[in-house]
Design a protein around this motif. Structure first.
Motif, PDB file in Angstrom:
ATOM      1  N   MET A 209      77.941  67.053  52.764  1.00  0.00           N
ATOM      2  CA  MET A 209      77.213  65.109  52.779  1.00  0.00           C
ATOM      3  C   MET A 209      76.383  65.388  52.358  1.00  0.00           C
ATOM      4  SD  MET A 209      75.065  63.165  56.046  1.00  0.00           S
ATOM      5  CE  MET A 209      76.488  62.567  56.342  1.00  0.00           C
ATOM      6  N   LEU A 210      75.508  65.953  52.218  1.00  0.00           N
ATOM      7  CA  LEU A 210      74.148  66.608  50.545  1.00  0.00           C
ATOM      8  C   LEU A 210      74.669  66.341  49.098  1.00  0.00           C
ATOM      9  CD1 LEU A 210      71.397  67.692  49.809  1.00  0.00           C
ATOM     10  CD2 LEU A 210      71.899  69.909  50.775  1.00  0.00           C
ATOM     11  N   SER A 211      76.369  66.803  49.184  1.00  0.00           N
ATOM     12  CA  SER A 211      76.672  67.338  48.187  1.00  0.00           C
ATOM     13  C   SER A 211      76.593  65.716  47.239  1.00  0.00           C
ATOM     14  CB  SER A 211      77.734  68.156  47.658  1.00  0.00           C
ATOM     15  OG  SER A 211      78.677  67.744  48.756  1.00  0.00           O
ATOM     16  N   ASP A 212      77.113  64.817  48.507  1.00  0.00           N
ATOM     17  CA  ASP A 212      77.308  63.356  48.180  1.00  0.00           C
ATOM     18  C   ASP A 212      76.276  62.759  47.912  1.00  0.00           C
ATOM     19  OD1 ASP A 212      80.062  63.438  48.433  1.00  0.00           O
ATOM     20  OD2 ASP A 212      80.821  63.171  50.260  1.00  0.00           O
ATOM     21  N   PHE A 213      74.996  62.959  48.873  1.00  0.00           N
ATOM     22  CA  PHE A 213      74.398  62.540  48.803  1.00  0.00           C
ATOM     23  C   PHE A 213      73.381  62.681  47.235  1.00  0.00           C
ATOM     24  CE2 PHE A 213      69.061  62.207  48.885  1.00  0.00           C
ATOM     25  CZ  PHE A 213      69.129  61.514  49.189  1.00  0.00           C
ATOM     26  N   CYS A 214      72.981  64.213  46.807  1.00  0.00           N
ATOM     27  CA  CYS A 214      73.173  64.592  45.238  1.00  0.00           C
ATOM     28  C   CYS A 214      73.948  63.982  44.038  1.00  0.00           C
ATOM     29  CB  CYS A 214      72.748  66.196  45.115  1.00  0.00           C
ATOM     30  SG  CYS A 214      72.032  66.698  46.349  1.00  0.00           S
ATOM     31  N   ALA A 215      74.612  63.519  44.621  1.00  0.00           N
ATOM     32  CA  ALA A 215      76.092  62.943  43.585  1.00  0.00           C
ATOM     33  C   ALA A 215      75.444  61.408  43.164  1.00  0.00           C
ATOM     34  CB  ALA A 215      77.341  62.874  43.853  1.00  0.00           C
ATOM     35  N   SER A 216      75.020  60.865  44.733  1.00  0.00           N
ATOM     36  CA  SER A 216      74.723  59.358  44.786  1.00  0.00           C
ATOM     37  C   SER A 216      73.747  59.408  43.725  1.00  0.00           C
ATOM     38  CB  SER A 216      74.227  58.802  46.059  1.00  0.00           C
ATOM     39  OG  SER A 216      75.058  58.699  46.794  1.00  0.00           O
ATOM     40  N   VAL A 217      72.643  60.215  43.791  1.00  0.00           N
ATOM     41  CA  VAL A 217      71.315  60.142  43.100  1.00  0.00           C
ATOM     42  C   VAL A 217      71.591  60.372  41.765  1.00  0.00           C
ATOM     43  CG1 VAL A 217      69.083  61.585  42.325  1.00  0.00           C
ATOM     44  CG2 VAL A 217      69.595  61.144  45.252  1.00  0.00           C
ATOM     45  N   ILE A 218      72.877  61.235  41.090  1.00  0.00           N
ATOM     46  CA  ILE A 218      72.684  61.872  40.091  1.00  0.00           C
ATOM     47  C   ILE A 218      73.070  59.912  39.546  1.00  0.00           C
ATOM     48  CG2 ILE A 218      74.024  63.006  38.313  1.00  0.00           C
ATOM     49  CD1 ILE A 218      73.446  65.188  40.097  1.00  0.00           C
ATOM     50  N   SER A 219      74.038  59.670  40.591  1.00  0.00           N
ATOM     51  CA  SER A 219      75.073  58.089  39.128  1.00  0.00           C
ATOM     52  C   SER A 219      74.147  56.870  39.499  1.00  0.00           C
ATOM     53  CB  SER A 219      76.556  58.325  40.550  1.00  0.00           C
ATOM     54  OG  SER A 219      77.207  56.931  40.671  1.00  0.00           O
ATOM     55  N   ALA A 220      73.731  56.921  40.560  1.00  0.00           N
ATOM     56  CA  ALA A 220      72.376  55.667  40.395  1.00  0.00           C
ATOM     57  C   ALA A 220      71.538  56.374  39.083  1.00  0.00           C
ATOM     58  CB  ALA A 220      71.868  55.705  41.342  1.00  0.00           C
ATOM     59  N   ALA A 221      71.533  57.451  39.297  1.00  0.00           N
ATOM     60  CA  ALA A 221      70.291  58.093  37.841  1.00  0.00           C
ATOM     61  C   ALA A 221      70.677  57.442  36.339  1.00  0.00           C
ATOM     62  CB  ALA A 221      69.973  59.133  37.819  1.00  0.00           C
ATOM     63  N   VAL A 222      71.874  57.753  36.316  1.00  0.00           N
ATOM     64  CA  VAL A 222      72.779  56.780  35.563  1.00  0.00           C
ATOM     65  C   VAL A 222      73.246  55.483  34.929  1.00  0.00           C
ATOM     66  CG1 VAL A 222      75.206  57.309  34.326  1.00  0.00           C
ATOM     67  CG2 VAL A 222      74.464  59.176  35.383  1.00  0.00           C
TER      68      VAL A 222
END
Length: 235
Positions: A1-14
């Motif tokens: 879940m933590l990795s998916d949260f970090c991925a969400s942050v990166i995806s949103a930033a992009v």
């Protein structure tokens, strides 16, 4: 879940960095408003799909990934209804600078990408085809059609032969690109059957987009629905 949260942050930033870029080009009148809007249309969904490998497999990863376009749905509703003032977003995403336009095409765009992400995710060629034809296909149809579309279609004088060819070609090429991209991560397997399927979906989507009904209903809906329906049949 933590990795998916970090991925969400990166995806949103992009995604939001790209949106910010197009907002600045709209504000500075780098491109005319219609071209700027289509550049947003082409880039945001494709950039979002490029980020999919950052997420985990299964429904959890799909749900976390869908948060990025999901937030965009909320933004369209708030700005389009006038509850939140954001002139930069209105200029970059509307045809005529009217905030209420965000409650139509841009809202349909964000909603269909969100649903394609949740339902089909990255192992489905149908999802790839739907987003590729919506973003690349429909986007380039307008750009090319406005510049090279002197020869109109006999059954729809608002559409051109050049625009329809550009749509089928761009949607097909984007689909192929993402087929190889996701295959490199092991999500799908490349095959000539998939290539043929993507071609059929793109041609069908371009045909439906060229019909008068697409103008009446909004091609963000008709193109996506056609891609999903035909993709379900051929894949």
């Amino acid at each position: 879940m933590l990795s998916d949260f970090c991925a969400s942050v990166i995806s949103a930033a992009v995604a939001f960095s790209a949106l910010r870029l197009w907002e600045e080009t709209a504000k500075r009148h780098v491109f005319d408003q219609k071209l700027n809007r289509k550049l947003v249309h082409i880039s945001i969904g494709l950039l979002f799909m490029l980020c999919w490998p950052l997420f985990s497999s299964g429904p959890g990863g799909a749900i976390f990934a869908s948060l990025t376009p999901g937030v965009n749905i909320i933004q369209m509703l708030l700005v389009g209804s006038g509850m939140w003032k954001d002139e930069a977003t209105v200029k970059s995403m509307s045809r005529y600078g009217d905030r209420r336009e965000l409650l139509k095409g841009p809202l349909y765009y964000a909603t269909t990408i969100t649903l394609a992400c949740v339902i089909y995710w990255r192992t489905s060629p149908t999802g790839i085809a739907a987003i590729s034809n919506l973003c690349a296909g429909d986007g380039f149809a307008d750009i090319v059609g406005r510049r090279l579309g002197k020869q109109k279609l006999p059954y729809n004088q608002n559409k051109s032969v050049a625009g329809s060819i550009a749509m089928a070609s761009a949607g097909f090429l984007a689909s192929l690109g993402f087929m190889y991209y996701f295959a490199s991560f092991g999500y799908i397997q490349c095959s000539w059957e998939l290539v043929l399927g993507f071609l059929v979906v793109s041609v069908a989507s371009a045909l439906v987009e060229s019909l008068p009904i697409s103008t009446q209903l909004d091609d963000n809906l008709t193109v996506t629905l056609t891609s999903i329906l035909v993709g379900t049949i051929v894949f």
